[in-house]
Design an enzyme around this catalytic site. Structure first.
Site, PDB file in Angstrom:
ATOM      1  CE  LYS A   8      -1.740  12.130 -11.858  1.00  0.00           C
ATOM      2  NZ  LYS A   8      -1.275  10.741 -12.013  1.00  0.00           N
ATOM      3  NE  ARG A  40       2.433   6.033  -4.875  1.00  0.00           N
ATOM      4  CZ  ARG A  40       1.614   6.583  -5.764  1.00  0.00           C
ATOM      5  NH1 ARG A  40       1.808   7.815  -6.155  1.00  0.00           N
ATOM      6  NH2 ARG A  40       0.628   5.887  -6.268  1.00  0.00           N
ATOM      7  NE  ARG A  94      -2.038   6.324  -3.435  1.00  0.00           N
ATOM      8  CZ  ARG A  94      -2.079   7.095  -4.514  1.00  0.00           C
ATOM      9  NH1 ARG A  94      -1.312   8.169  -4.580  1.00  0.00           N
ATOM     10  NH2 ARG A  94      -2.880   6.822  -5.523  1.00  0.00           N
ATOM     11  NE  ARG A 106      -4.114   3.913  -8.831  1.00  0.00           N
ATOM     12  CZ  ARG A 106      -2.970   4.073  -8.178  1.00  0.00           C
ATOM     13  NH1 ARG A 106      -2.517   3.125  -7.384  1.00  0.00           N
ATOM     14  NH2 ARG A 106      -2.272   5.171  -8.315  1.00  0.00           N
TER      15      ARG A 106
HETATM   16  P1  AP5 Z   1       4.014  10.130  -8.026  1.00  0.00           P
HETATM   17  O1  AP5 Z   1       4.601  11.461  -8.235  1.00  0.00           O
HETATM   18  O2  AP5 Z   1       3.426   9.810  -6.692  1.00  0.00           O
HETATM   19  O3  AP5 Z   1       2.979   9.787  -9.204  1.00  0.00           O
HETATM   20  P2  AP5 Z   1       1.508  10.299  -9.495  1.00  0.00           P
HETATM   21  O4  AP5 Z   1       1.434  10.605 -10.952  1.00  0.00           O
HETATM   22  O5  AP5 Z   1       1.127  11.361  -8.520  1.00  0.00           O
HETATM   23  O6  AP5 Z   1       0.735   8.943  -9.225  1.00  0.00           O
HETATM   24  P3  AP5 Z   1      -0.589   8.646  -8.422  1.00  0.00           P
HETATM   25  O7  AP5 Z   1      -0.585   7.162  -8.171  1.00  0.00           O
HETATM   26  O8  AP5 Z   1      -0.740   9.546  -7.243  1.00  0.00           O
HETATM   27  O9  AP5 Z   1      -1.662   8.996  -9.493  1.00  0.00           O
HETATM   28  P4  AP5 Z   1      -3.070   8.559  -9.552  1.00  0.00           P
HETATM   29  O10 AP5 Z   1      -3.548   9.500 -10.577  1.00  0.00           O
HETATM   30  O11 AP5 Z   1      -3.340   7.131  -9.832  1.00  0.00           O
HETATM   31  O12 AP5 Z   1      -3.613   8.721  -8.038  1.00  0.00           O
HETATM   32  P5  AP5 Z   1      -4.445   9.841  -7.321  1.00  0.00           P
HETATM   33  O13 AP5 Z   1      -3.952   9.971  -5.957  1.00  0.00           O
HETATM   34  O14 AP5 Z   1      -4.548  11.048  -8.178  1.00  0.00           O
HETATM   35  O15 AP5 Z   1       5.142   9.048  -8.367  1.00  0.00           O
HETATM   36  C1  AP5 Z   1       4.906   7.644  -8.233  1.00  0.00           C
HETATM   37  C2  AP5 Z   1       6.201   6.949  -7.763  1.00  0.00           C
HETATM   38  O16 AP5 Z   1       7.177   7.069  -8.790  1.00  0.00           O
HETATM   39  C3  AP5 Z   1       6.834   7.582  -6.503  1.00  0.00           C
HETATM   40  O17 AP5 Z   1       7.410   6.554  -5.734  1.00  0.00           O
HETATM   41  C4  AP5 Z   1       7.915   8.505  -7.071  1.00  0.00           C
HETATM   42  O18 AP5 Z   1       8.983   8.695  -6.179  1.00  0.00           O
HETATM   43  C5  AP5 Z   1       8.341   7.775  -8.341  1.00  0.00           C
HETATM   44  N1  AP5 Z   1       8.740   8.663  -9.446  1.00  0.00           N
HETATM   45  C6  AP5 Z   1       8.154   9.833  -9.836  1.00  0.00           C
HETATM   46  N2  AP5 Z   1       8.751  10.346 -10.915  1.00  0.00           N
HETATM   47  C7  AP5 Z   1       9.760   9.482 -11.238  1.00  0.00           C
HETATM   48  C8  AP5 Z   1      10.749   9.455 -12.276  1.00  0.00           C
HETATM   49  N3  AP5 Z   1      10.836  10.432 -13.196  1.00  0.00           N
HETATM   50  N4  AP5 Z   1      11.604   8.408 -12.316  1.00  0.00           N
HETATM   51  C9  AP5 Z   1      11.527   7.406 -11.364  1.00  0.00           C
HETATM   52  N5  AP5 Z   1      10.623   7.383 -10.352  1.00  0.00           N
HETATM   53  C10 AP5 Z   1       9.744   8.393 -10.300  1.00  0.00           C
HETATM   54  O19 AP5 Z   1      -5.907   9.169  -7.291  1.00  0.00           O
HETATM   55  C11 AP5 Z   1      -6.164   8.027  -6.492  1.00  0.00           C
HETATM   56  C12 AP5 Z   1      -7.592   7.554  -6.714  1.00  0.00           C
HETATM   57  O20 AP5 Z   1      -8.514   8.595  -6.312  1.00  0.00           O
HETATM   58  C13 AP5 Z   1      -7.973   7.241  -8.172  1.00  0.00           C
HETATM   59  O21 AP5 Z   1      -7.616   5.925  -8.540  1.00  0.00           O
HETATM   60  C14 AP5 Z   1      -9.487   7.449  -8.135  1.00  0.00           C
HETATM   61  O22 AP5 Z   1     -10.116   6.355  -7.545  1.00  0.00           O
HETATM   62  C15 AP5 Z   1      -9.633   8.638  -7.190  1.00  0.00           C
HETATM   63  N6  AP5 Z   1      -9.635   9.922  -7.918  1.00  0.00           N
HETATM   64  C16 AP5 Z   1      -8.689  10.929  -7.835  1.00  0.00           C
HETATM   65  N7  AP5 Z   1      -8.993  11.936  -8.659  1.00  0.00           N
HETATM   66  C17 AP5 Z   1     -10.153  11.588  -9.290  1.00  0.00           C
HETATM   67  C18 AP5 Z   1     -10.952  12.216 -10.272  1.00  0.00           C
HETATM   68  N8  AP5 Z   1     -10.632  13.390 -10.800  1.00  0.00           N
HETATM   69  N9  AP5 Z   1     -12.056  11.549 -10.696  1.00  0.00           N
HETATM   70  C19 AP5 Z   1     -12.420  10.364 -10.164  1.00  0.00           C
HETATM   71  N10 AP5 Z   1     -11.696   9.708  -9.233  1.00  0.00           N
HETATM   72  C20 AP5 Z   1     -10.584  10.314  -8.796  1.00  0.00           C
HETATM   73 MG    MG Z   2      -0.322  11.538  -6.986  1.00  0.00          MG
END
Ligand code: AP5
Ligand code: MG
Length: 207
Positions: free
Chosen positions: A13, A122, A152, A163
């Protein structure tokens, strides 16, 4: 355009958001990034969110909804925005429906069994937040600024497993929620980053 990027942890994402916001000139609103900034600055929201994030659990709905409601009322959201990581529960989606009209929901569809390796690999820059993967960039420092890359805290294997389970139980039902509203487009997120990017662009251009 008001867009939601839906997808499991590590689906890509944040990676795809960078391209979309540059193309459509809309703000990138990542609730995860907002929480990490608040944790770093030790704000009341950050202090509340930290223990949930560290355990791989969701921050309570009321905290996230209030935060999004206030963010979407800012001036830069007037001509559209990209939501990344919100909504994550049906209650959040219903609350969002009361605040705004969503035009496109792009679901980055991935094989959950292959995500653990991707997330654990990552690395993010402590200063500018740029994101890398040790599979393609295995250096200690950021390529965009001279700062250190770290893992992270919630990217440790045990937390990632939690997660992924939370995603399956609480967030995956949103796919059906938005399909039923006729706004959902899915793209195959197991392709290369640039291939996923062209597929995302294509679905955003469709009427
Ligand atoms: P990346 O693009 O960073 O993936 P992402 O989908 O953004 O993953 P996140 O881990 O950030 O998602 P998340 O939803 O768990 O975390 P968030 O920060 O939102 O890519 C990941 C890796 O893969 C990178 O190394 C990249 O280079 C690689 N990659 C990407 N695309 C690729 C491809 N096509 N092929 C190969 N490699 C690839 O949330 C964190 C925490 O915050 C949650 O756990 C929760 O506790 C809290 N939180 C956030 N939002 C909410 C909400 N709405 N409600 C409640 N709690 C929340
Ligand atoms: Mg993210």
């Amino acid at each position: 355009m008001n867009i939601i990027l839906l997808g499991a942890p590590g689906a890509g994402k944040g990676t795809q958001a960078e391209y979309i916001v540059a193309k459509y000139n809309v703000p990138h609103i990542s609730t995860g990034d907002i929480f990490r900034k608040n944790i770093k600055e030790q704000t009341p929201v950050g202090l509340k969110a930290k223990s949930f994030i560290d355990q791989g659990k969701l921050v309570p709905d009321e905290v996230v909804i209030e935060l999004i409601q206030s963010r979407l009322s800012e001036d830069d959201c007037k001509n559209g925005y990209l939501l990344d990581g919100f909504p994550r529960t049906i209650a959040q989606a219903e609350a969002l429906d009361k605040i705004t009209k969503i035009e496109k929901v792009v679901n980055i569809d991935v094989d959950l069994t292959k995500l653990l390796k991707r997330i654990v690999g990552r690395r993010v820059c402590v200063a500018c937040g740029a994101s890398y993967n040790i599979e393609t960039y295995d250096k200690p420092d950021c390529a965009k600024c001279p700062s250190q890359l770290i893992q992270r805290p919630d990217d440790k294997e045990e937390t990632v497993r939690a997660r992924l389970e939370v995603y399956q139980n609480q967030t995956a039902p949103l796919i059906e929620y938005y399909r039923a509203k006729g706004v959902l487009k899915s793209v195959d997120g197991m392709q290369t980053i640039s291939e996923v990017c062209s597929r995302v662009e294509k679905v955003l251009e469709q009427a």
